[in-house]
Design an enzyme around this catalytic site. Structure first.
Site, PDB file in Angstrom:
ATOM      1  N   ASP A 401      94.611  34.063 -77.397  1.00  0.00           N
ATOM      2  CA  ASP A 401      93.930  33.733 -76.155  1.00  0.00           C
ATOM      3  C   ASP A 401      95.026  33.453 -75.118  1.00  0.00           C
ATOM      4  O   ASP A 401      96.161  33.181 -75.495  1.00  0.00           O
ATOM      5  CB  ASP A 401      93.055  32.490 -76.372  1.00  0.00           C
ATOM      6  CG  ASP A 401      92.417  31.997 -75.087  1.00  0.00           C
ATOM      7  OD1 ASP A 401      91.947  32.844 -74.311  1.00  0.00           O
ATOM      8  OD2 ASP A 401      92.418  30.779 -74.853  1.00  0.00           O
ATOM      9  N   ASP A 601      92.285  28.059 -78.450  1.00  0.00           N
ATOM     10  CA  ASP A 601      92.154  26.602 -78.382  1.00  0.00           C
ATOM     11  C   ASP A 601      90.837  26.137 -77.777  1.00  0.00           C
ATOM     12  O   ASP A 601      90.594  24.953 -77.698  1.00  0.00           O
ATOM     13  CB  ASP A 601      93.304  26.018 -77.550  1.00  0.00           C
ATOM     14  CG  ASP A 601      93.107  26.239 -76.060  1.00  0.00           C
ATOM     15  OD1 ASP A 601      92.585  27.310 -75.692  1.00  0.00           O
ATOM     16  OD2 ASP A 601      93.462  25.351 -75.268  1.00  0.00           O
ATOM     17  N   ASP A 605      86.828  30.653 -77.668  1.00  0.00           N
ATOM     18  CA  ASP A 605      87.527  31.356 -78.746  1.00  0.00           C
ATOM     19  C   ASP A 605      86.837  31.194 -80.094  1.00  0.00           C
ATOM     20  O   ASP A 605      87.191  31.896 -81.047  1.00  0.00           O
ATOM     21  CB  ASP A 605      88.967  30.830 -78.865  1.00  0.00           C
ATOM     22  CG  ASP A 605      89.696  30.863 -77.536  1.00  0.00           C
ATOM     23  OD1 ASP A 605      89.547  31.877 -76.825  1.00  0.00           O
ATOM     24  OD2 ASP A 605      90.385  29.891 -77.202  1.00  0.00           O
TER      25      ASP A 605
END
Length: 1172
Positions: A401, A601, A605
């Site tokens: 990410d 995080d 996600d």
């Protein structure tokens, strides 16, 4: 009724107790079913797990129905040698072998004297009798719970051997078997002691701040304030409400350097308060803190099994019975067939029987897995299951990410605009910040902070019907208005069918957020973010491991590509504008190419983390959902831990293969030897014992640190406040040596002034920036071996006064810069988190030749030096160094020389001399000037100087005409000091700024802009002591030392009295010594050379001797006015021991107040004199 149920549930939970047992009788997984059967039969036992490698049994039981001692007693009935483990205990109880083994061994040794006196052979029988009891007891316990194990096989072997009158062989079997149990326990203890200490990180007691009473941590409730003194371990998770300190988080996150904590900082249980006294308001119960969750995850991971382990365990169930059957056949068939030499066949049968224990094979996988999980946990990586470790070793693709993972997630508001005439900016900002207060996204916190910075106070309690749309944005209702905030996709939620075309700046990777009030686009904002340090290094490591990397982000494609550029285009694939379901779809496609890991995080996600073969969530700072979904948890935000984890998983897999091969080869070897005519029973036992030990010791190699290849680096003492700058997430061996380069003494050691403690150094190399026009040359004489590939950031860590720290970019306290009248507009532009940054930051690469020594001769850029310039026609080498020019460029002059790297001895006649040629392009007639620089004997870099790598030069240079004079202002390029201490650490320009004086034109070529890139206090304090004319800074201050207790300033002028500010960077303020954090050069008094009485003064020209100025010129010593002596000014205010920890702020505020007062008093003198 509901309250009553809750109370009953609480009582029920309180009754349940988790107990740990050290069960030394666990040899391999074959004992696990015995333990399970015992625990199942006990009333009050709710849950249990067995960790074979550490010989640990964990039982959750009802403390009212059964005590831990009753559980231990039940296990000991099966001769499992169970003990209740006391909390935090990690000592090894069985330091010596059992008396049975010792006596048996001594008697066996004495029985060897039978060759001297034959009756002594009966001592071997006594040795059997002395050592057989533990084996008999365990064998009897196994027969009671019908199960064949190694103890029964050994008893059969011993009886058969005695029957054949091979007394010594029987004694050897008994002794080896009893001693092996102790050796295995000792070996496995070494492997498990690290993990046991990790489990007992948090203390069992806490001190209540109000009363000073010591209580059990389990009794501490949420929102209780506990006190933590220096050197104590923090007992429970919480937020600092008073005091400040540095915390060692190595055990929890793997972070090598102490982490500073102040008011509102989060602290975690199990971390150590290194200095200072803090009060912590608890945010969780003892059982719910991070360290407790971490311990639970590690326990679950250790009790889990890999696929290969489950397969071996299944095979071992059939292995032992099959071996017994084969052994019986080997013994019985020769008897039936009436074969001669039956004793040989019986021996062979017994060798086969002893080989029936598959302990070595069974332990081969769990011990290696256990050691790998332990190593990972101590490095700040929590792997939730042994299976995930196995999968991690096979990973082919890793997707990341962007926000909060690749980038810091610490945004800066670049622009916030209202597009509606009837909605003013403050109202819009109030609505947006109130709604964002309810979001956990990193961008939300930035907008809330931005609102507060412009005196807009958000009110989250006024927001109704808050909703989160992952991958799109958020919604909330406030003051009757429907507020939608997010990316372009939020428009459809707001009911806006066509998105109005507006010009927004997405250059430089800016993230754009849109604000809709109802269906109308009411405003937008721009945010920017920077990549984490170490990310490009992590990506390069993953590539070297043959792993493909990708970025998946919901941010716009421009921001994604900007992050890719920042990383040097190391990522293989970049996808932007993705919804959570899009990320999952792409992960599915990646999985077709090979096992895939996803690193993230946030809530967005979670679906992708769940879809991937391995989900890696970003640590303590990550959202709770990401932590639950991830298979591996990164306790810190250092992405470099990911390639480390992959390497560890691959090493663990190799160890498993090695262990299995070792076990099979040794067993096969002893059987082959027996069938070849050498059936040695004692050798079979030795192989059985030895295999287990070899497997344990081979697996323990995973716990060892791999040695770093490369030269040792020279650091300051760890106690120094002036340690080299450390980027976020850096390990203790990755330190920025730019400010920490020091000299090496002749004996091959770094000097104590550099290292604090002398570290041995064989190859000492000077760090050198690379460039297109120069290759990297190693320069002898300076400590440090890290070759940097990019121009370094201008400012060190910790330069900002705000909470958020950045490790790169220009940093100055925004408030201080805005207040200062001396700092021009382009230095006052907004930076991140209250930091100033310069628009005109430039990096120049200039070439200087260091080969030639004759004055007034131009060095040719390519090829050898002209004859006579150097000994032996040595090749001219380019020294290319970046010159940082901050603010406006220098007037009329392009400076083409910079003495950052003057430690060069390879090309000169004398080792004490360095030649450099400066190219000054002020006019066409200006000759090339050559500068002779003398270096002291002690080495090329001066010892004792905090100004690394710079060399003083005289006022008059060789080859200059009388009218032309050059000089330099040398600013210290020192590391950061603690917080905002006034010190040499405030000076940040990397290198040296040159100035040129041209008498003929009656003009002074000076900088237009002061190079002030300091922390908030220093920025004001130093400018206070310098004169100003028409708003421009004409002089640059330099703090230096005349004596131990004085810091001198380099401003000039007879009537101008310039300031001296002495501050301490340590808690003890009563000492009269000026601390190293404040002073630059202990043996130097700066003087100023005045060319003519009526001419403007060029500040900072350094003069070694008075004769450098001609008779009409005068060298004037700098005097001090703004003096703050330590004992009187600071210590008196900080003498109260209870307030000692706040000594620095006391001194700082006092100095600032005093200096400001003096500045206003002398301001007209400054102005008048410099204008003269």
């Amino acid at each position: 009724m509901a309250l009553q149920n809750k109370e009953e549930e609480k009582k029920k939970v309180k009754k349940l107790q988790k107990s740990y047992f050290d069960v030394l009788g666990i040899c391999c997984t074959s004992e696990v079913p015995i333990i399970e059967n015992i625990l199942k039969s006990l009333d009050g036992v709710k849950e249990y797990s067995v960790i074979v490698p550490s010989r640990t049994v964990i039982v959750v039981h009802d403390s009212l129905l059964i005590s831990p001692f009753q559980i231990a007693k039940a296990l000991n009935e099966a001769r499992l040698e169970a003990n209740v483990r006391v909390n935090g205990e990690t000592s090894f109880k069985n330091k010596w072998p059992s008396p049975f083994a010792v006596v048996s061994g001594l008697l066996l040794l004495l029985s060897f004297l039978k060759f001297v006196y034959s009756p002594l052979r009966w001592l071997a029988v006594a040795a059997v009798a002395a050592g057989i009891y533990p084996i008999l007891a365990k064998a009897f316990a196994s027969i009671k719970r019908p199960r064949i194990d190694i103890n029964i096989l050994v008893i059969i072997t011993v009886i058969a051997t005695l029957a054949m009158q091979d007394f010594m062989e029987a004694a050897a079997v008994v002794f080896l078997f009893t001693i092996s149990d102790w050796l295995e326990t000792r070996a496995s203890y070494k492997a498990t002691s690290v993990m046991q200490s990790l489990m007992s990180l948090a203390p069992q007691k806490a001190i209540i701040a109000e009363t000073g009473e010591e209580v059990e941590v389990d009794e501490v409730k949420v929102d209780t304030v506990v006190a933590v003194k220096a050197g104590e371990t923090i007992p429970i998770d919480g937020i600092v409400v008073d005091g400040n300190c540095e915390v060692d988080e190595k055990t929890l996150t793997g972070e090598a350097f102490p982490v500073p904590k102040q008011r509102d900082s989060t602290v975690w249980a199990g971390t150590i308060n290194l200095n200072g006294y803090i009060c912590v308001k608890t945010t969780s119960l003892a059982g719910d803190c991070v360290v407790a969750k971490m311990a639970k995850l590690v326990e679950e991971a250790q009790s889990s099994k890999t696929k290969s382990q489950r397969l071996i365990d299944k095979c071992s169930q059939y292995y032992t019975p099959a071996i017994i059957l084969v052994s019986a056949c080997v013994a019985i068939v020769p008897v039936i067939m009436k074969v001669h030499n039956l004793k040989h066949w019986f021996h062979l049968a017994l060798v086969v029987l002893v080989s029936g224990c598959p302990c070595g094979l069974i332990l081969s996988t769990p011990v290696a897995t256990f050691c790998a999980l332990t190593k990972a946990a101590t490095s700040g990586l929590l792997i939730k299951s042994a299976d995930y470790l196995d999968t991690l070793s096979k990973i082919k693709i890793v997707a990341f990410d962007k926000t909060g993972t690749i980038t810091r997630g610490e945004f800066i508001v670049i622009d916030f605009k209202s597009l509606s005439r009837d909605i003013n900016l403050r109202s819009l900002l109030y609505w947006v910040s109130s709604v964002e207060s309810k979001s956990s996204h990193p961008m939300a916190a930035t907008i809330v902070d931005y609102a507060k910075s412009v005196s807009v106070e958000p009110r989250p309690e006024e927001v109704e019907d808050y909703q989160n749309f992952p991958g799109e944005g958020i919604y909330g209702k406030i003051d009757g208005n429907d507020i939608f905030i997010g990316n372009k996709k939020i428009a459809s939620r707001a009911g806006c069918s066509t998105v109005p075309e507006i010009e927004v700046d997405t250059k430089g990777g800016k993230t754009v957020g849109y604000v809709y009030v109802g269906e109308r686009l009411a405003g937008f904002f721009n945010l920017s973010d920077a990549c984490r340090s170490g990310v490009s290094q992590a990506m390069a490591e993953l590539k070297s491991l043959g792993i493909k990397t990708a970025m998946l982000t919901g941010d716009n494609q421009a921001a994604a590509m900007h992050a890719q550029e920042q990383l040097g285009n190391v990522l293989d694939v970049v996808h932007g504008d993705l919804l959570p379901e899009d990320k999952s779809r792409i992960i599915q496609e990646f999985k077709k190419e090979g096992p895939t890991a996803m690193v993230g995080d946030g809530v967005n996600d979670a679906p992708a983390l769940a879809t991937a073969d391995i989900g890696i969530s970003m640590g303590i700072s990550g959202s709770a959902l990401a932590t639950q979904t991830g298979n591996i948890i990164l306790m810190s935000n250092d992405i470099r831990r990911i390639p480390q984890a992959v390497k560890l998983a691959r090493r663990a897999r190799r160890k498993v293969v090695e262990n299995v091969c070792l076990s099979i080869i040794l067993k096969a070897g002893i059987l082959a030897l027996a069938f070849a005519g050498h059936p040695l029973i004692w050798a079979a036992v030795l192989v059985d014992v030895g295999t287990c030990l070899l497997v344990i010791f081979n697996s323990m190699l995973l716990l060892r640190e791999k040695k770093k290849i490369g030269n040792k680096k020279c650091y300051r003492a760890s106690t120094s406040k002036l340690n080299g700058r450390k980027l976020e997430g850096d390990d203790d061996y990755v330190v920025d040596l730019e400010a920490g380069l020091l000299t090496k003494s002749g004996n091959g050691q770094c000097k104590s002034s550099c290292c604090g403690d002398k570290k041995n150094q064989e190859n000492v190399v000077m760090m050198k920036p690379s460039s297109k026009t120069s290759s990297d040359h190693s320069h002898p004489g300076c400590c440090g071996d890290k070759k940097e590939e990019k121009v370094k950031p201008l400012v060190k860590d910790g330069c900002c006064s705000e909470k958020t720290r950045k490790s790169e970019g220009d940093m100055v306290s925004l408030s201080s810069c805005k207040k200062s009248s001396h700092v021009k507009h382009d230095l006052k532009m907004k930076g991140g988190s209250g930091c100033c940054a310069s628009k005109n930051e430039k990096g120049k690469e200039v070439v200087a030749k260091s080969c030639c020594e004759k004055p007034k001769q131009q060095v040719e850029s390519v090829g050898d030096c002209k004859s006579g310039h150097c000994e032996k026609k040595k090749q001219a080498e380019d020294i290319v160094v970046p010159v940082q020019i901050i603010g406006h460029a220098l007037t009329h002059v392009e400076i083409e020389l910079q003495t950052k790297e003057t430690c060069k001895t390879s090309c000169c006649d004398s080792k004490e001399k360095v030649k450099e040629t400066g190219l000054l392009l002020s006019s066409e007639n200006t000759p090339y000037l050559e500068k002779g620089v003398l270096i002291k004997d002690e080495g090329n870099c001066k010892s004792g100087s905090e100004n690394m790598g710079t060399v003083k030069q005289s006022c008059h240079e060789k080859g200059c005409s009388d009218e032309k004079q050059t000089g330099e202002i040398t600013l210290a390029s020192e590391e950061e000091t603690d917080d905002q201490d006034c010190s040499s650490g405030c000076c940040v320009n990397e290198g040296t700024v040159k100035q040129s004086f041209d008498e003929k034109k009656h003009s002074v070529l000076v900088e237009k802009e002061g190079l002030d890139m300091e922390t908030g206090f220093c920025c004001d304090a130093k400018l206070v002591c310098c004169g100003n004319t028409e708003g421009e800074v004409k002089e640059q201050c330099r703090l230096e030392i005349k004596k131990e207790e004085h810091c001198k300033s380099g401003c000039c002028g007879e009537e101008i009295q310039t300031g001296e500010i002495t501050l301490v960077s340590e808690e003890e303020t009563e000492s009269t010594n000026c601390s190293t954090g404040c002073c630059v050069d202990k043996e130097e008094v700066t003087q100023t050379c005045h060319e003519k009485p009526a001419s403007l003064v060029v500040s900072g020209l350094e003069v070694k001797k008075d004769e450098h100025c001609e008779s009409s010129h005068r060298a004037v010593k700098v005097e001090t006015c703004c003096k703050v002596k330590i004992p009187e000014a600071c210590a008196s205010k900080c003498r109260d021991r209870a307030k000692r920890h706040s000594g620095k702020s006391c001194c700082r505020s006092y100095a600032k107040e005093l200096c400001s007062h003096r500045h206003h008093h002398h301001h007209h003198h400054h102005h008048h004199h410099v204008s003269a």
